[in-house]
Design an enzyme around this catalytic site. Structure first.
Site, PDB file in Angstrom:
ATOM      1  N   GLU A 169       0.842  -1.199   0.000  1.00  0.00           N
ATOM      2  CA  GLU A 169       0.000   0.000   0.000  1.00  0.00           C
ATOM      3  C   GLU A 169       0.876   1.247   0.000  1.00  0.00           C
ATOM      4  OE1 GLU A 169      -2.676  -0.318   3.308  1.00  0.00           O
ATOM      5  OE2 GLU A 169      -3.713  -2.061   2.482  1.00  0.00           O
TER       6      GLU A 169
ATOM      7  N   HIS B  53      -8.055   0.969   2.227  1.00  0.00           N
ATOM      8  CA  HIS B  53      -7.713   0.781   3.645  1.00  0.00           C
ATOM      9  C   HIS B  53      -8.445   1.795   4.533  1.00  0.00           C
ATOM     10  CE1 HIS B  53      -4.387  -1.027   6.363  1.00  0.00           C
ATOM     11  NE2 HIS B  53      -5.491  -0.823   7.054  1.00  0.00           N
TER      12      HIS B  53
END
Length: 534
Positions: A267, A285
Site C-alpha cells: 500500500e 484501507h
C-alpha cells in the site's frame, strides 16, 4: 482517585488529535502544539518535553530520541507504532504507548459494510446510475439474512463482526484455535475445528487475522478450492494473509461469487488485477477511517500519556513497563524465559486450555504478575490479530476466555528459581543459567531434561528402544537439517523417553511426518520460538 496535575511536565502534540484529547492533557500538564513544526525545529526543541504525541507522519527516530533528554513517554494516536523506534526508546527507559483497540469498532463495521456493498453491488450500481444508465436487472444482488458468515480469526474485531452479523439474521461460524469454547457459546457462534470446516459451510468468509509468518498467504488456492461455489470473501484485516493471484483466479473462474477488499499486500495500491472484476468491491484501507475512531484514538492516547507521566497503569504500552530495581534484578532475567515457555506450551497443547503457572524459589516471594503476563504473551504470540505484549496480554487472554492460575512454591527443586507451566497433560519447566541468564528447558512431561531454548526446537515422546536417537538424526540429516544440540531423558518405570533437539533451520512438514511415523514415537512437536538476540 483522580490523576494529579503536574504543570511542571511538558507535553508536545505534533499532529492533530481529538480536541478532547488535547483538553485532557492541558488540564494536567503544560501542552504545546507543534502541528506545523519542521523536522529540524522538532529536533531542536524536543529536549524540553517530557512527552510527545504523534500520529503517523512524525518519525520518532533513534536520533530524535537521543536529543530528547527529558522524554518519558511517546504516545501514538493509532494502533501501530511503526514510526517510532521502540528499541531506542526502551533502552532509554521511555514508555511507548498507542491507542490499542481504538479502531476495532470501525474496522468491524467496515467489514460488514463491505459485505453488504458486495452482496448488493452498491458501488457498481451507483457508478452506472451517475453515468446515466438505469440497469436494475444487471445489479440484482443477494440477501445476507439466513446466510452463513465464516469468521476466520475470532479476536476482538472478529467477535464484533459476529455480533453485528447475527443482528442481520446471519448464522455465524468462526475459527480461532486460541479462543476458548465458552466464548463461542457466549456469543451464540458455532466453532469450526479447522479452517476447512469453516470454508465448507460459509456463504461469506471474513478475515480478521494478524499478519505473521504463519498467516501470510494463509488463504491460498487450496483454501479457495475448499470454499463453497459462489462464496464471497471479505478482507478488512491485512492484505498479505491472502494469496492475491489465487484470489484473482478464483474470481475469474467463477468459483468465488465476489469479494470485498479493503487491504492490499503493498500500500498504497492504485493498480491491481482485482480492479474491475465483476462482483469485487475495493476501498483504500478505510477500516479505521471514521471520525469516531480518530477521535477515540486521540482521547485514548491522551489518557495513556497522562498515566505514564503520573505513575498510573499504562494499559497499551508496547514495551516492558517499569519494575522496581530490586524486583527487576530477579524478575528481569526470567521475562524472556516466561515468554519462550508460553510459546512452547502453545505449540505443545495446540489449542486453548487452562494454564497453571508455578513460581519456585525466590520468584515465589515477589509480585509475579509481570512474569504471568509474559507467559500469556508467549501463549498468544503470533496467534491473534492484535499486537500482544506484557501489558495487554492478560486482557487479551481474558477476552478469549483463556484461564490461568498461579502457584508459589518457596523452595525450588534443584535450582535457585524455577518457572513451570502446565496445561492439560503437558507440563514443562525452565530456568536461567549463567551471567547472561540463558533460558533453558529443564523438565518436560515429568522428566528431567536440560537444553537451551533456541529459535527452532523439537520435542518427542517415544518408546525407549535401541536406535531411536539414530533414526531421528538420520531423518533430519536427509532433510539437510543440522542438529545444534540434543538432550534425552528416560523413564525406566514407564519405558518411555523424552528427547529435545535444537536445529539450525525450520523443519519441513514432510520431515516432521517422517519422524511421526517412526515406530514407537508417541508425540512429535517442532516449535519456532521468537528468541531475543541479545
Amino acid at each position: 482517585m483522580g490523576t494529579l496535575a503536574r504543570a511542571d511536565l511538558r507535553v508536545l502534540v505534533c499532529e492533530r488529535i481529538a480536541d478532547a484529547g488535547v483538553e485532557h492533557l492541558s488540564n494536567l500538564f503544560s501542552v504545546d502544539l507543534g502541528l506545523d513544526w519542521s523536522k529540524e525545529e522538532l529536533e531542536e526543541r524536543i529536549g524540553a518535553y517530557d512527552a510527545i504525541v504523534v500520529r503517523s507522519a512524525t518519525k520518532v527516530t533513534g536520533d530524535l530520541i537521543a536529543r530528547a533528554e527529558r522524554l518519558k513517554v511517546v504516545g501514538r494516536a493509532g494502533t501501530g507504532v511503526d514510526n517510532v523506534d521502540v528499541p531506542a526508546a526502551t533502552r532509554r527507559g521511555i514508555v511507548v504507548c498507542n491507542a490499542a483497540g481504538s479502531n476495532a469498532l470501525s474496522a468491524a463495521e467496515h467489514a460488514i459494510a463491505l459485505m453488504l456493498a458486495q452482496a448488493r453491488n452498491i458501488p457498481q450500481a451507483h457508478s452506472s446510475l451517475v453515468a446515466g444508465r438505469w440497469e436494475r436487472s444487471r445489479f440484482g444482488g443477494i440477501e445476507v439474512t439466513g446466510k452463513t458468515l465464516g469468521v476466520l480469526g475470532f479476536g476482538r474485531i472478529g467477535q464484533m463482526v459476529a455480533e453485528r452479523a447475527k443482528g442481520l439474521g446471519m448464522h455465524v461460524v468462526a475459527y480461532d484455535p486460541l479462543v476458548a469454547e465458552g466464548r463461542y457459546r457466549e456469543l451464540g457462534v458455532d466453532k469450526a475445528d479447522t479452517p476447512a470446516d469453516l470454508y465448507a459451510v460459509a456463504d461469506f468468509v471474513t478475515l480478521h487475522l494478524a499478519s505473521t509468518p504463519e498467516t501470510r498467504g494463509f488463504v491460498d488456492a487450496a483454501a479457495f478450492a475448499a470454499m463453497k461455489p459462489g462464496a464471497r470473501l471479505i478482507n478488512a484485516a491485512r492484505g498479505d494473509v491472502v494469496d492475491q493471484d489465487a484470489l484473482v483466479e478464483a474470481l475469474r473462474s467463477g468459483h468465488l461469487g465476489g469479494a470485498g477488499i479493503d487491504v492490499f499486500p503493498k500500500e498504497p495500491t492504485v493498480e491491481s488485477p482485482l480492479f474491475g472484476l465483476p462482483g469485487v468491491v475495493v476501498t483504500p484501507h478505510l477500516g479505521a477511517s471514521t471520525e469516531e475512531a480518530q477521535d477515540r484514538a486521540g482521547i485514548v492516547v491522551a489518557e495513556q500519556v497522562a498515566a505514564a507521566l503520573t505513575g498510573g497503569v499504562v494499559t497499551s504500552a508496547v514495551n516492558i513497563p517499569a519494575v522496581g530495581p530490586e524486583a527487576l534484578e530477579v524478575l528481569g532475567p526470567f521475562l524472556p524465559l516466561a515468554k519462550l515457555l508460553g510459546q512452547l506450551l502453545a505449540v505443545l497443547v495446540g489449542g486453548p486450555a487452562p494454564v497453571e503457572i508455578s513460581y519456585e524459589g525466590q520468584l515465589a516471594s515477589l509480585d509475579t504478575r509481570l512474569l504471568t503476563s509474559a507467559v500469556l504473551e508467549g501463549v498468544l504470540h503470533g496467534r491473534i490479530e492484535e499486537p500482544v505484549n506484557v501489558v495487554n496480554a492478560t486482557s487479551l487472554a481474558e477476552e478469549r476466555g483463556i484461564e490461568w492460575s498461579e502457584i508459589t512454591i518457596p523452595r525450588a527443586r534443584d535450582y535457585t528459581n524455577r518457572l513451570s507451566l502446565r496445561a492439560g497433560d503437558v507440563a514443562i519447566s525452565g530456568t536461567t543459567v549463567g551471567t547472561a541468564a540463558r533460558p533453558r528447558l529443564v523438565e518436560a512431561f515429568g522428566q528431567d531434561i536440560d537444553i537451551e531454548l533456541a529459535p527452532h526446537i523439537g520435542l518427542f515422546r517415544y518408546l525407549d528402544i535401541p536406535g531411536q536417537i539414530g533414526r531421528v538424526g538420520t531423518i533430519l540429516g536427509l532433510a539437510h537439517v543440522n542438529i545444534a544440540s540434543m538432550a534425552v531423558s528416560r523413564s525406566r518405570a514407564e519405558g518411555l523417553a523424552v528427547m529435545a533437539v535444537t536445529v539450525d533451520s525450520p523443519v519441513p512438514p514432510e520431515t516432521v511426518r517422517a519422524i511421526q511415523h517412526v515406530e514407537g514415537f508417541d508425540r512429535v512437536w517442532f516449535a519456532a520460538l521468537e528468541v531475543d538476540s541479545a
